[in-house]
Design a protein around this motif. Sequence first.
Motif, mmCIF file in Angstrom:
data_model
loop_
_atom_site.group_PDB
_atom_site.id
_atom_site.type_symbol
_atom_site.label_atom_id
_atom_site.label_comp_id
_atom_site.label_asym_id
_atom_site.label_seq_id
_atom_site.Cartn_x
_atom_site.Cartn_y
_atom_site.Cartn_z
ATOM 1 N N ALA A 65 -45.765 80.735 53.754
ATOM 2 C CA ALA A 65 -46.270 79.663 54.614
ATOM 3 C C ALA A 65 -46.055 80.001 56.089
ATOM 4 O O ALA A 65 -46.939 79.782 56.924
ATOM 5 C CB ALA A 65 -45.590 78.343 54.267
ATOM 6 N N THR A 66 -44.878 80.540 56.428
ATOM 7 C CA THR A 66 -44.621 80.906 57.819
ATOM 8 C C THR A 66 -45.465 82.109 58.224
ATOM 9 O O THR A 66 -45.901 82.205 59.370
ATOM 10 C CB THR A 66 -43.129 81.217 58.038
ATOM 11 O OG1 THR A 66 -42.710 82.230 57.098
ATOM 12 C CG2 THR A 66 -42.286 79.981 57.827
ATOM 13 N N VAL B 249 -44.375 84.179 69.402
ATOM 14 C CA VAL B 249 -43.706 83.904 68.125
ATOM 15 C C VAL B 249 -42.599 84.909 67.832
ATOM 16 O O VAL B 249 -42.792 86.125 67.985
ATOM 17 C CB VAL B 249 -44.726 83.933 66.970
ATOM 18 C CG1 VAL B 249 -44.036 83.638 65.648
ATOM 19 C CG2 VAL B 249 -45.855 82.940 67.224
ATOM 20 N N ALA B 250 -41.460 84.393 67.390
ATOM 21 C CA ALA B 250 -40.378 85.233 66.855
ATOM 22 C C ALA B 250 -40.167 84.850 65.400
ATOM 23 O O ALA B 250 -39.854 83.695 65.095
ATOM 24 C CB ALA B 250 -39.105 85.031 67.653
ATOM 25 N N PRO C 259 -41.119 80.626 72.450
ATOM 26 C CA PRO C 259 -40.968 79.192 72.173
ATOM 27 C C PRO C 259 -41.303 78.779 70.739
ATOM 28 O O PRO C 259 -41.017 77.659 70.345
ATOM 29 C CB PRO C 259 -41.943 78.543 73.168
ATOM 30 C CG PRO C 259 -42.937 79.605 73.487
ATOM 31 C CD PRO C 259 -42.198 80.898 73.409
ATOM 32 N N VAL C 260 -41.905 79.680 69.967
ATOM 33 C CA VAL C 260 -42.225 79.372 68.568
ATOM 34 C C VAL C 260 -41.352 80.260 67.677
ATOM 35 O O VAL C 260 -41.510 81.488 67.664
ATOM 36 C CB VAL C 260 -43.714 79.605 68.245
ATOM 37 C CG1 VAL C 260 -43.992 79.279 66.775
ATOM 38 C CG2 VAL C 260 -44.602 78.765 69.156
ATOM 39 N N ILE C 261 -40.436 79.629 66.949
ATOM 40 C CA ILE C 261 -39.548 80.349 66.046
ATOM 41 C C ILE C 261 -39.982 80.034 64.611
ATOM 42 O O ILE C 261 -40.071 78.866 64.229
ATOM 43 C CB ILE C 261 -38.077 79.928 66.226
ATOM 44 C CG1 ILE C 261 -37.630 80.090 67.681
ATOM 45 C CG2 ILE C 261 -37.170 80.721 65.282
ATOM 46 C CD1 ILE C 261 -37.583 81.523 68.173
ATOM 47 N N SER D 197 -31.123 81.171 61.966
ATOM 48 C CA SER D 197 -32.129 82.020 62.613
ATOM 49 C C SER D 197 -31.679 82.413 64.015
ATOM 50 O O SER D 197 -31.914 83.531 64.467
ATOM 51 C CB SER D 197 -33.477 81.294 62.677
ATOM 52 O OG SER D 197 -33.342 80.051 63.344
ATOM 53 N N LEU D 198 -31.041 81.473 64.706
ATOM 54 C CA LEU D 198 -30.354 81.763 65.979
ATOM 55 C C LEU D 198 -28.896 81.355 65.773
ATOM 56 O O LEU D 198 -28.450 81.232 64.637
ATOM 57 C CB LEU D 198 -31.010 80.976 67.117
ATOM 58 C CG LEU D 198 -32.469 81.356 67.430
ATOM 59 C CD1 LEU D 198 -33.087 80.358 68.395
ATOM 60 C CD2 LEU D 198 -32.554 82.767 68.002
ATOM 61 N N CYS D 199 -28.143 81.104 66.845
ATOM 62 C CA CYS D 199 -26.753 80.695 66.649
ATOM 63 C C CYS D 199 -26.705 79.273 66.112
ATOM 64 O O CYS D 199 -27.683 78.522 66.202
ATOM 65 C CB CYS D 199 -25.973 80.821 67.957
ATOM 66 S SG CYS D 199 -26.212 79.438 69.093
ATOM 67 N N ARG D 200 -25.581 78.867 65.581
ATOM 68 C CA ARG D 200 -25.451 77.580 64.910
ATOM 69 C C ARG D 200 -25.671 76.406 65.857
ATOM 70 O O ARG D 200 -26.038 75.309 65.423
ATOM 71 C CB ARG D 200 -24.074 77.471 64.254
ATOM 72 C CG ARG D 200 -23.838 78.491 63.154
ATOM 73 C CD ARG D 200 -22.461 78.318 62.544
ATOM 74 N NE ARG D 200 -22.324 77.025 61.891
ATOM 75 C CZ ARG D 200 -22.696 76.788 60.635
ATOM 76 N NH1 ARG D 200 -23.243 77.747 59.919
ATOM 77 N NH2 ARG D 200 -22.520 75.596 60.109
ATOM 78 N N ASP D 201 -25.429 76.614 67.150
ATOM 79 C CA ASP D 201 -25.566 75.520 68.116
ATOM 80 C C ASP D 201 -26.958 75.441 68.730
ATOM 81 O O ASP D 201 -27.204 74.575 69.575
ATOM 82 C CB ASP D 201 -24.535 75.677 69.242
ATOM 83 C CG ASP D 201 -23.103 75.548 68.729
ATOM 84 O OD1 ASP D 201 -22.912 74.783 67.761
ATOM 85 O OD2 ASP D 201 -22.208 76.208 69.277
#
Length: 518
Positions: free
Chosen positions: A7-8, A26-27, A251-253, A263-267
């Motif tokens: 889907a992604t 997109v990342a 800006p689109v992950i 996907s990034l850090c927990r915060d």
Amino acid sequence: MSNNNSATANVLDKLSSSQYNMGFLVATLVNSENKSRFIREQENEYPKKIQKWASDISDETYFFEEVRRRSEALNEIFNKQERLAMALQSLQELETEFQYFKQYLNETGRGSLDHKVRRQLKPETFLQLWKECQNISDTGKTPSFFFKIKCRFIYGIAEWSFYQKDMAEIITLMQSLFYGTKRAELIREIEELEKALAGCNQKKMAEDFTELSMRYLKAMLNKRYGKNSVRRVFSEEDLWKNPADVQKEYPVILSTTFSARSSLCRDAEFDYLIMDEASQVDVATGALALSCAKNAVIVGDTKQLPNVVTEDNRVRLQSIFDSYNISSNYNFAEKSFLQSVCDVIPNVPKTLLREHYRCHPKIINFCNQKFYDGNLVIMSKDTGEANVISVIKTVVGDHERDRMNQRQIDVVKQELLPSIIYSHEEIGIIAPYNNQVKAIQKALSDTQIDIATVHKFQGREKDAIIITTVDDEVTDFSDDPYLLNVAITRAKKSLCLVVSGNEQPKDSNIGDLINYIE
């Protein structure tokens, strides 16, 4: 994000297409492999096309007024198209019902029944009279003087001899008048809508509206990225040390719901989280994904298959819920994340995507009436194609063995497949059980036909779908409404149901489907 990678991947393909050229925003950070590929394949400069996106939108008030005007014009056309689709569907259903009514007239010898009324009455009036007459008949009474006066002066049925008729004959007449006036009303509405839409180039209007909107978006992207030629290249360490910088540049992950927090850090926080296929996401995973979002858009269908929970997990989860007295609204042994959100926040803003384009009207109309309470607007066209839906019943007997039915497989291979006009690549065979799937795959190993369980077919489609029910008499599993809804709606142009010739339960979903097809 979604519960699966495909889907992604579809989102990335869409944004990277020549229509948008926005893949550079997109990342893809679904898993460690994706992260490594993203880090490895980063470009150290911006696409040169961004320089060409500069646009003079100095008067934003005028620009947004133009967008609003075009949006309203398009909405008006879409509304007319919806009304046309609904009128066509209503007419088709009425014609089918009327054919059975005429058959009844012939069988009861009332084929020549006719009556003229003095006034042009709406079909709803005859429907009301039909109900009133039926009520009189059910109570065993005769038409009252008041009823006769009302019919004479309000409805224009002036002949007293009319009420000398048998009540069954009067009811039949009201039915006939209802069908006739309703049919004429629908035909008039269809003609008016078709005439109104004939002069509208909706495709061109939609393309112009999209181009205008994209012009503004690309102008803003040019302002943000167009002044620079060198682009920052991030390390894998940056993903968890400098997530805000990564998000500013990308800006689109893209991520799965399971890896949203990693996907990034927990915060890290997202302005918007868009979760697709939320009916297949479990409550715990969905809640974790929500915890990193300021706003969320949850997309899914509560009438399709929920997430799969193993029996072992179901028992353990039930024990936890019982021990801590947790509300059943959060019980992901019983509910998907989508259903849980709807139950926990009953007043959450909801938008029903009513327009259905995929399936032939004869296919989707069963699901529309059975599972969606008639709320779908069927936008596909019925041009009188033959054999759109069919049912094949095997000979009566006990043919199911260990969730496999060889008799149904023989019917599919020897009788059904040779008659299907579509190529093997556009045919799908669906079964509720893995053993049946494996047996069919073995029997048709020399073909390109897609053969799978319903769960594996969710999200896909084929021109022709064959459903083999396996059971001699449907079980709770093979008759599951979610399972059946998904299986049916995989078919775009042709649907064939293969069932046992044994009598099926009258109140079953598959029994209703058989009756609908017949």
